[in-house]
Write an enzyme that holds these catalytic residues in place. Structure first.
Site, PDB file in Angstrom:
ATOM      1  N   LYS A   1       0.859  -1.184   0.000  1.00  0.00           N
ATOM      2  CA  LYS A   1       0.000   0.000   0.000  1.00  0.00           C
ATOM      3  C   LYS A   1       0.897   1.237   0.000  1.00  0.00           C
ATOM      4  CE  LYS A   1      -4.021   1.939   2.493  1.00  0.00           C
ATOM      5  NZ  LYS A   1      -4.965   1.735   3.614  1.00  0.00           N
ATOM      6  N   SER A  27      -9.991   1.803   2.479  1.00  0.00           N
ATOM      7  CA  SER A  27      -9.115   2.637   1.680  1.00  0.00           C
ATOM      8  C   SER A  27      -8.032   1.859   0.930  1.00  0.00           C
ATOM      9  CB  SER A  27      -8.434   3.664   2.590  1.00  0.00           C
ATOM     10  OG  SER A  27      -7.525   3.015   3.468  1.00  0.00           O
ATOM     11  N   SER A  51     -10.315  -0.625   6.572  1.00  0.00           N
ATOM     12  CA  SER A  51      -9.690  -0.446   5.255  1.00  0.00           C
ATOM     13  C   SER A  51      -9.007  -1.664   4.655  1.00  0.00           C
ATOM     14  CB  SER A  51      -8.665   0.675   5.323  1.00  0.00           C
ATOM     15  OG  SER A  51      -9.320   1.894   5.171  1.00  0.00           O
TER      16      SER A  51
HETATM   17  N1  GLN Z   1     -13.462   4.083   5.847  1.00  0.00           N
HETATM   18  C1  GLN Z   1     -12.902   4.515   7.080  1.00  0.00           C
HETATM   19  C2  GLN Z   1     -12.486   5.958   6.977  1.00  0.00           C
HETATM   20  O1  GLN Z   1     -12.761   6.520   5.981  1.00  0.00           O
HETATM   21  C3  GLN Z   1     -11.750   3.636   7.473  1.00  0.00           C
HETATM   22  C4  GLN Z   1     -10.496   3.931   6.768  1.00  0.00           C
HETATM   23  C5  GLN Z   1      -9.351   3.069   7.187  1.00  0.00           C
HETATM   24  O2  GLN Z   1      -9.522   2.025   7.797  1.00  0.00           O
HETATM   25  N2  GLN Z   1      -8.148   3.545   6.876  1.00  0.00           N
HETATM   26  O3  GLN Z   1     -11.878   6.511   7.838  1.00  0.00           O
END
Ligand code: GLN
Length: 487
Positions: A80, A155, A179
């Protein structure tokens, strides 16, 4: 060769050891595949071809000398793009870090390199890991390999899509509120968030430090377990790192589930579930019963507050973590500014995307004097209440199951105008981060449009061996994980 790319990491390892293929051939095949399909997917921000081939060469040298290979040596992996790899750009999919070159390796990266895992590229994500659909990348959207008009989840959308499309066999993601698990479920693969503190975050660009964890993506549970073995362990560079021995999760994957107790999270199967997702959870219950487990309904009464708690704590922490991006030390600096203050302001106004700005503003507000007690402190107290719900639940059962998400992947653009609808996508995943417990998403079927459904399994802190065991037994009862996206 393209056939071998579709195999699991364990099968690829075996093929390398048996000299059916060389590591350079396998890594080159992965790079070729990325070059053929990634234009359609957008899963990679950049390729790290040289590092990947250098590592693969080292694997081949070891094989030629008849030396033993480290776990997962030679298996192509996507990193990532919020984790440092020396010499590669680490952008967090943000304009503000577009040209930032990693000066050091993240601990996870170093562990991968030590195990001779070829890192083929840096995977696209929502800017600073803020999002659920990967549409917040400053560079390009990621498309779901099962339907290019749909989101891959976020994400870590690039990580998930790359593994689902066999561009890489493994990937790393970070999970602050879901995410890893959400994109794994949308892309039909396995994604796992370890116990808070299991994996070092040194060299991961921080989003919300009390919630962030790095974890594995793979197409099988066994591969995910192996990858966690490689990346976990104590690190003095991360003050939250747990000083515990690295475990071998693969030894207990096939343990019998007879007599084990599983709780279905009541609050996550009652309302707002897509009918096909509901059916998949019911089928999972039947599978576990068939395996000899007892399944009961368990309540997490405060789960409904988890999104509210998360969006105070995560935004508060990110407003502090992102203060360092000011045009002085890192990345982008505005071209024109009359004085220092204007330079800070313009750099941040031009460098951050709108979701990141929204979060910084929300978090700054929650932390400001006068509101601190009403929002931040209250959210901290409620975090404890949610954690206690889990402690109570795990006094009754060995593991909890739920859908990973109430719905399957949605159309690109469907929720971009409605941040609240986007935030609600994480209703099933966020609470595991609040409680610091391990959780996994495993393929659990397909909806009527052929889109993958994920089953989430959660266990108490530090019970990853049990978690992988529950996940593996479920996986082996079905052939969902063997179906691959046709791209
Ligand atoms: N969707 C969640 C957010 O927007 C989690 C994101 C994540 O786990 N990095 O914060």
């Amino acid at each position: 060769m393209q056939e071998l790319l579709k195999k699991s990491a364990m099968e690829q390892s075996k093929a390398l050891k048996n000299k059916e293929v060389s590591a350079v051939e396998l890594t080159s095949a992965a790079l070729d595949r990325i070059k053929t399909v990634d234009e359609k997917l957008g899963a990679f921000n950049s390729l790290t071809e040289e590092t990947a081939l250098d590592t693969a060469k080292k694997v081949d040298e070891k094989i030629a000398k008849g030396e033993e290979l480290p776990l997962l040596a030679g298996v192509p992996l996507a990193l990532k793009d919020n984790m440092n790899l020396i010499g590669s750009r680490t952008t967090a999919s943000s304009k503000i870090l577009e040209n930032f070159v990693s000066p050091y390796n993240a601990t996870v990266t170093q562990k991968l390199l030590d195990n001779l895992v070829p890192i083929v590229g840096k995977a696209n994500l929502d800017e600073f890991a803020m999002g659920s659909s990967n549409e917040n990348s400053a560079f390009k959207k990621v498309h779901n390999p099962w339907d290019l008009n749909k989101v891959p989840g976020g994400s870590s959308g690039g990580s998930a899509a790359s593994v689902a499309a066999c561009e890489a066999t493994l990937a790393l993601g970070s999970d602050t509120g879901g995410s890893i698990r959400l994109p794994a479920s949308f892309c039909g693969i396995v994604g796992m968030k370890p116990t808070y503190g299991k994996v070092s975050r040194y060299g991961l660009i921080a989003f919300a430090s009390s919630l962030d964890q790095i974890g594995p993506f793979a197409r099988t549970v066994e591969d995910a377990a192996a990858l966690l073995e490689v990346i976990s362990g104590y690190d003095s560079h991360d003050s939250t790192s747990l000083n515990l021995p690295v475990e071998n999760y693969r030894l207990t994957l096939n343990n019998d589930l007879k007599g084990k107790k599983i709780g279905v999270v009541k609050e996550l199967i009652s309302e707002g579930l897509a009918p096909d997702v509901e059916k998949a959870v019911k089928n999972a219950v039947e599978t576990y019963k068939k395996l000899g487990a007892e399944v009961i309904e368990v309540s997490l009464p405060n789960l409904k507050h988890s999104i509210g708690i998360y969006y105070i704590l995560a935004t508060a922490e990110c407003s502090s973590n992102l203060a360092r991006f000011d045009g002085v030390k890192y990345g982008y600096r505005t071209a024109e500014a009359k004085n220092l203050l204007e330079m800070y302001c313009k750099t941040r106004a031009e460098g951050f995307g709108s979701e990141v700005k929204r979060r910084i503003m929300l978090g700054t507000y929650a932390l400001s004097s006068g509101y601190y007690d009403a929002y931040y402190k209250k959210a901290q107290q409620m975090r404890r209440v949610v954690t206690n719900d889990f402690i109570n639940a795990f006094s009754q059962v060995d593991a909890l199951i739920s859908p990973t998400c109430p719905n399957t992947a949605f159309e690109l653009g469907a929720k971009t105008e409605d941040p609240l609808a986007m935030y609600l996508t994480d209703i099933a995943t966020i609470s595991a981060n609040l409680a610091g417990i391990p959780a996994i998403s495993v393929p659990a079927g397909f909806d009527s449009d052929g889109m993958p459904i994920g089953l989430q399994i959660m266990t108490p802190q530090l019970c990853e061996a049990k978690l992988f065991n529950f996940a593996y037994k479920f996986e082996q009862e079905h052939d969902y994980y063997q179906k691959l996206a046709d791209i």
